[in-house]
Design an enzyme around this catalytic site. Structure first.
Site, mmCIF file in Angstrom:
data_model
loop_
_atom_site.group_PDB
_atom_site.id
_atom_site.type_symbol
_atom_site.label_atom_id
_atom_site.label_comp_id
_atom_site.label_asym_id
_atom_site.label_seq_id
_atom_site.Cartn_x
_atom_site.Cartn_y
_atom_site.Cartn_z
ATOM 1 N N LYS A 24 0.824 -1.018 0.217
ATOM 2 C CA LYS A 24 0.022 0.103 0.010
ATOM 3 C C LYS A 24 0.701 1.099 -0.367
ATOM 4 O O LYS A 24 1.139 1.891 1.465
ATOM 5 C CB LYS A 24 -0.856 0.512 1.033
ATOM 6 C CG LYS A 24 -2.313 1.012 1.206
ATOM 7 C CD LYS A 24 -2.669 1.011 2.470
ATOM 8 C CE LYS A 24 -4.016 1.919 2.142
ATOM 9 N NZ LYS A 24 -5.066 1.338 1.013
ATOM 10 N N SER B 173 -3.302 7.514 3.869
ATOM 11 C CA SER B 173 -3.734 8.812 4.749
ATOM 12 C C SER B 173 -4.048 8.377 5.588
ATOM 13 O O SER B 173 -4.564 7.391 5.871
ATOM 14 C CB SER B 173 -3.976 10.061 3.610
ATOM 15 O OG SER B 173 -5.132 9.334 2.620
ATOM 16 N N GLU C 81 -2.674 -1.970 -3.167
ATOM 17 C CA GLU C 81 -3.695 -1.844 -2.350
ATOM 18 C C GLU C 81 -3.835 0.021 -3.112
ATOM 19 O O GLU C 81 -3.163 0.201 -2.440
ATOM 20 C CB GLU C 81 -4.335 -1.658 -1.336
ATOM 21 C CG GLU C 81 -5.843 -1.367 -0.857
ATOM 22 C CD GLU C 81 -6.286 -1.766 0.610
ATOM 23 O OE1 GLU C 81 -6.595 -0.267 1.015
ATOM 24 O OE2 GLU C 81 -6.468 -2.558 0.938
ATOM 25 N N ALA D 228 -5.365 4.331 -2.569
ATOM 26 C CA ALA D 228 -6.480 5.008 -1.797
ATOM 27 C C ALA D 228 -7.557 5.649 -2.124
ATOM 28 O O ALA D 228 -7.347 6.064 -3.130
ATOM 29 C CB ALA D 228 -5.569 5.852 -0.895
ATOM 30 N N SER E 138 -20.178 -5.275 -2.622
ATOM 31 C CA SER E 138 -19.531 -5.608 -1.044
ATOM 32 C C SER E 138 -20.925 -4.374 -0.404
ATOM 33 O O SER E 138 -21.735 -3.311 -0.630
ATOM 34 C CB SER E 138 -18.342 -5.280 -0.471
ATOM 35 O OG SER E 138 -18.960 -5.022 0.965
ATOM 36 N N ARG E 139 -22.067 -5.379 0.811
ATOM 37 C CA ARG E 139 -22.924 -4.514 1.603
ATOM 38 C C ARG E 139 -22.381 -3.644 2.454
ATOM 39 O O ARG E 139 -21.370 -3.947 3.100
ATOM 40 C CB ARG E 139 -23.859 -5.541 2.172
ATOM 41 C CG ARG E 139 -25.009 -6.081 1.289
ATOM 42 C CD ARG E 139 -25.602 -7.046 1.310
ATOM 43 N NE ARG E 139 -26.163 -8.603 0.797
ATOM 44 C CZ ARG E 139 -27.093 -9.461 0.837
ATOM 45 N NH1 ARG E 139 -26.635 -9.738 2.311
ATOM 46 N NH2 ARG E 139 -27.643 -9.983 -0.320
#
Length: 232
Positions: free
Chosen positions: A42, A46, A115, A117, A175-176
């Protein structure tokens, strides 16, 4: 996913707070369970309460069972809960792009879950956005999106931006974000799959218990992994 080379993927989202880090941790834990020694990358984080202990990076490192130093996994860290490029600008700084690429060079030969941001057009410095980072790393993308109302617009815009740059999308993960199931979920998944010809995973159910939520992400993402990493 292609079978050649180590498993590598870039996890991005249609927005902030859609479950990117939960998805990243699920993938990393599955790879670690299979003995593949993954790393979570990553490069920009922040909203760090402590610059020496960025929470998302540490969660990914724990899921990967990695012992690499934070500085290698996350070279750019900021306290302000803002886009990394905005947080850096407030400090009068310019995040060094070479530092990002050097960090990637040390990781790119093995299994990696990288990943971003926020979403694709979140600035990471004065010239580049998250989508530019994905293009530089040349990784296939997992796009994490909310399952319910509004996701067609956000997901469609993100998929078109990725396609315009010639970037590969491995899957969309829905995704819920609330306990209530949205009646549009089934239609959303089908329309995204049909219109954009991309696999759609999930939706991952909303669960307050962190362990159960993690297990749900693992189950939804298992099909993305190499066969030897799919064991239960």
């Amino acid at each position: 996913m292609p079978s050649k080379g180590p498993f590598q993927i870039f996890v991005t989202g249609t927005d902030t707070g859609v479950g990117k880090t939960q998805a990243s941790c699920a993938l990393l834990s599955l790879l670690a369970d299979a003995g593949l020694s993954p790393q979570g990358f990553k490069p920009y984080e922040s909203g760090c309460a402590s610059l020496s202990a960025p929470s998302d990076t540490l969660a990914m490192r724990a899921a990967a069972r990695s012992t690499l130093p934070v500085e290698q996994l996350c070279p750019h860290r900021f306290r302000a809960p803002l886009a990394p490029g905005v947080a850096a600008r407030r400090l009068g700084r310019e995040p060094d792009w070479k530092t990002t690429l050097d960090a990637w060079e040390r990781l790119r030969h093995g299994p990696v879950v990288a990943e971003g941001a926020g979403g694709l057009l979140v600035p990471i410095d004065s010239q580049r956005d998250i989508i530019d980072l994905i293009a530089a790393l040349q990784l296939p993308v997992l796009l994490v999106a909310r399952a319910g109302l509004g996701t067609l617009n956000h997901t469609g815009l993100s998929l078109r931006a990725l396609a315009d740059r010639g970037l590969t999308v491995s899957a969309v993960l829905l995704s819920r974000s609330t306990p209530t199931r949205d009646p549009s979920e089934r239609d959303n998944a089908a329309l995204i799959a049909e219109r954009y010809r991309v696999p759609v995973l999930g939706p991952v159910t909303y669960l307050r218990d962190a362990r159960r939520r993690h297990a749900a992400f693992r189950e939804a993402l298992r099909p993305l992994l190499p066969h030897r990493a799919r064991g239960r």
